[in-house]
Design an enzyme around this catalytic site. Structure first.
Site, PDB file in Angstrom:
ATOM      1  N   HIS A  74      16.065  90.561  16.791  1.00 29.86           N
ATOM      2  CA  HIS A  74      16.328  92.060  17.104  1.00 29.86           C
ATOM      3  C   HIS A  74      15.786  92.742  15.807  1.00 29.86           C
ATOM      4  CE1 HIS A  74      19.268  91.626  14.220  1.00 29.86           C
ATOM      5  NE2 HIS A  74      19.889  90.638  14.700  1.00 29.86           N
ATOM      6  N   ASP A 331      18.017  85.590  15.014  1.00 30.04           N
ATOM      7  CA  ASP A 331      17.311  84.728  13.770  1.00 30.04           C
ATOM      8  C   ASP A 331      17.780  83.291  14.023  1.00 30.04           C
ATOM      9  OD1 ASP A 331      20.041  85.547  12.947  1.00 30.04           O
ATOM     10  OD2 ASP A 331      19.073  86.296  11.107  1.00 30.04           O
TER      11      ASP A 331
END
Length: 483
Positions: A74, A331
């Site tokens: 994102h 992540d």
């Protein structure tokens, strides 16, 4: 007679004619990527491209990309609601309650500074203002990739896979709008994969049911603590009675990257020294290395879910498996993939008692906000050096990252047959299901790349911002809560 000043001027003129002047330099001698403070914000600050090895990002001249597989984090976001935000509020209150005024010095800006954390409804979501905002990052990436990979789109519908977090879903939507333009509403199929444990291996966020082997104390490495204590002492001397702690310093430093995610400028960047920012970055290097990277006992197995599935896509090729594969996650879901692929793995564990300056594991280069990994399948013609065939290469944050064990193809790519041996062998040895003790009634393989929903129902926001994305699975079946 020439005076001393005239002699010096004449010497300077002669030297300038002999050794300087003339045409401008072809190449700058100033290589200053390491001085950019964005490279010291870890995984929290605005996106930066990876510093390359000098390998061209462009497709080798004798090749064409015939299949592209991307997994994208994102974009830039606001702080999380459960942990970071309360800490930020508490640290700021300590400053606001300071008995004296900040009439000068490092914190003088607080007299006019307005917080960017006034809307709690936006916590954890993509940012939408400022030049670094997350929605813009995602849209721009889509536009760039349409220019780069548009030749792979035949006008038919393309699935986009996203995990069930609102900010990840919003990133996927904006990327889709950038890539498909006016055709996004009818030609993109948004497939939402819930972030639930019962998805097992059929997930962009595979769970692991085996506990981590890393103690929490890893965050308190001596070089990091020393810098935070030094910063606290410095500010407390500047403002007697402020009584900041090392923990307060770490928290206040978080304001700089998060503010830049929403604004063009942050005064917090100037409050702390370069040495302190380097130590700050290393806290995140340590965290990712030991909790979601090569230092974890489960990370490679988790990453093998994606590496194994994409290996199948590459071997099936564009005609059978499709040419475009876009996925979106977090992540800590992508760094295990890099480890499973064998990319950027340090030769020795990241040390806790000093900063390893030579390690390739710098998380701001690996997975900043908007970080992304692309696997390209190259169809190459024969040359005097390379045979005709299919090759694979990895691109991380717009820089080609070769495989140490296989780089004997055009542009330091890897022949697909060798890539299959390399990645397939790793995935088989890692064995996600047994390593992570996945329940037998949970999916044992990633399937949605071949079994996806051809609907546009989820292309746009229909409900208030929140985690409503988990209400449906990729195949349209009703949402089932985890056991």
């Amino acid at each position: 007679m020439l005076n001393a000043i005239s002699v010096l001027a004449l010497a300077a003129l002669v030297n300038g004619q002999l050794y300087g002047g003339g045409p401008e330099k072809q190449f700058s001698q100033k290589i200053d990527d390491g001085y950019n403070l964005l490279k010291h914000f870890g995984h929290l600050g605005p996106h930066t491209d990876r510093q390359s090895y000098g390998i061209s990002r462009d497709t080798p001249a004798q090749c064409e990309v015939d299949q592209v597989i991307m997994v994208h984090r994102h974009g830039e976001r606001y702080p999380d609601a459960s942990d970071t935000y309360p800490q930020l509020v508490e640290a700021l209150e300590k400053l606001y309650n300071y008995s004296d005024q900040f009439t000068s010095g490092s914190l003088e800006f607080l007299n006019t500074w307005e917080s960017f954390l006034n809307d709690e409804a936006m916590l954890e979501q993509e940012t939408y203002s400022g030049p670094y905002n997350g929605l813009k990052t995602a849209f721009d990436r889509g536009v760039d990739y349409r220019a780069r990979y548009g030749h792979l789109w035949d006008g038919e519908g393309v699935p986009i896979f996203t995990s069930g977090s609102q900010r990840v879903l919003d990133t996927a939507r904006r990327f889709g709008e950038g890539f498909f333009g006016y055709n996004y509403s009818s030609k993109a199929y948004m497939n939402i994969i819930p972030e639930t444990e019962d998805q097992g291996a059929n997930s962009l966020t595979p769970p692991c049911f085996v506990p981590s082997n890393v103690p929490f104390s890893i965050f308190f490495a001596p070089p990091v603590l020393a810098s935070f204590f030094d910063a606290a002492d410095r500010l407390n001397r500047e403002y007697p009675g402020l009584n900041l702690t090392a923990t307060d310093v770490k928290t206040l430093m978080n304001l700089a990257p998060y503010e830049l995610n929403t604004r063009p400028y942050t005064p917090w960047a100037d409050v702390f020294t370069r040495d302190e920012w380097i130590a700050y970055r290393y806290t995140f290097d340590l965290a990712f290395y030991y909790f979601a990277g090569p230092g974890s006992n489960t990370s490679a197995a988790v990453g093998s879910v994606y590496s194994n599935a994409t290996l199948a896509l590459l071997n099936q090729g564009p005609e059978k498996a499709g040419k475009l594969h876009f996925s979106f996650a977090h992540d800590t879901n992508i760094t295990p993939i890099l480890y499973a692929l064998g990319l950027l793995v340090p030769e020795r564990p990241l040390p806790k008692d000093y900063i390893d300056w030579t390690s390739p594991y710098k998380i701001s280069d690996i997975m900043p906000m908007g970080g992304h990994l692309v696997l390209e399948r190259l169809a190459c013609n024969a040359t005097a050096k390379y045979p005709k065939g299919s090759y694979a290469r990895a691109v991380l944050n717009e820089a080609v990252v070769p495989f140490n064990e296989c780089q004997n193809g055009p542009g330091f790519s890897c022949p697909l047959s060798n890539y299959t041996e390399l990645v397939g062998g790793r995935a088989q040895a890692l064995d996600y299901v047994s390593t992570c003790d996945v329940p037998t009634d949970y999916p044992q393989h990633l399937l949605f790349f071949w079994n996806y929903n051809k609907t546009t129902d989820f292309n746009y926001q229909k409900d208030p911002i929140g985690y409503q994305a988990n209400l449906i699975t990729w195949d349209g079946k009703p949402f089932k809560k985890s056991k």
